[in-house]
Scaffold this motif. Structure first.
Motif: not given
Length: 223
Positions: A22-44
């Protein structure tokens, strides 16, 4: 650093940075990926996994020490606590597919998920903080204690012992221990079974289960 794919209703977040520290780049990548999930619609639902023999080896100590004067240690520690906090109360099911070593912060990443599936033929679960003289932050201690029994938390936090998948299963650290080729399919199957749960309800229940953990993880730490 995070490869995001989707299998039916399950978003698979694969860490792809060697030891996945874990470094800032990895944490930023996690933030972006989880944001994509949260922005999705329907079952997930979400599955977190790594590659090769590493799930995650925890903090990127080399980056932190190279950036001490810029506040690197505190920056990474607080960013990691924010990731744990987000996962603990995430509005969908989360399953860790522990494909290899899960050490220190990597072990706690797995514990922040709802369920854990671990590879039997290679890799250990270990929280070595007691042996490397890095005490758990209050938030990280609360996370471990919330997810494990008192006896298991003692074994994990105060012995520094390395647990094989079978030992981790017996201690209650993981929910399943399977061969390498079954780790991801088993995790995806478990996640898919819970993908249809209403997100708002899931999030509220998690907030009420782990609200104290989330609150402690929100406290700023300094190193």
């Amino acid at each position: 650093m995070i490869e995001l794919t989707r299998t039916e209703d399950v978003f698979v977040l694969r860490m792809a940075a060697d030891e996945n520290r874990f470094n800032p780049a990895m944490l930023e990548a996690f933030d972006e990926a989880l944001g994509t999930v949260e922005a999705s619609e329907g079952p997930a639902a979400v599955v977190l996994t790594g590659q090769g023999k590493f799930f995650s080896n925890g903090l990127d100590l080399e980056w932190m020490m190279a950036n001490v004067e810029q506040g690197g240690p505190s920056l990474v520690a607080n960013g990691l606590q924010a990731l744990y906090r987000r996962l603990v109360t995430f509005p969908t099911a989360t399953v860790a597919a522990v494909n290899g070593h899960a050490f220190a912060g990597g072990g706690m990443l797995a514990l922040a998920c709802d369920q854990r599936v671990m590879r039997t033929d290679r890799g250990f679960f270990c929280l070595p903080e007691v042996d490397i003289n890095i005490p758990f932050t209050p938030g990280m201690a609360r996370l471990v204690q919330a997810k494990l029994t008192p006896a298991a938390a003692y074994q994990a936090m105060l012995t520094g012992r390395r647990f094989s998948a079978e030992e981790a299963l017996a201690a209650g650290f993981v929910d399943a221990a399977v061969p390498e080729d079954q780790v991801l399919p088993e995790a995806v199957e478990r996640a898919q079974a819970l993908a249809g749960k209403t997100r708002g309800t899931v999030e509220t229940i998690k907030q009420r289960m782990y609200g104290d953990v989330a609150a402690t993880l929100a406290e700023t730490v300094e190193f």
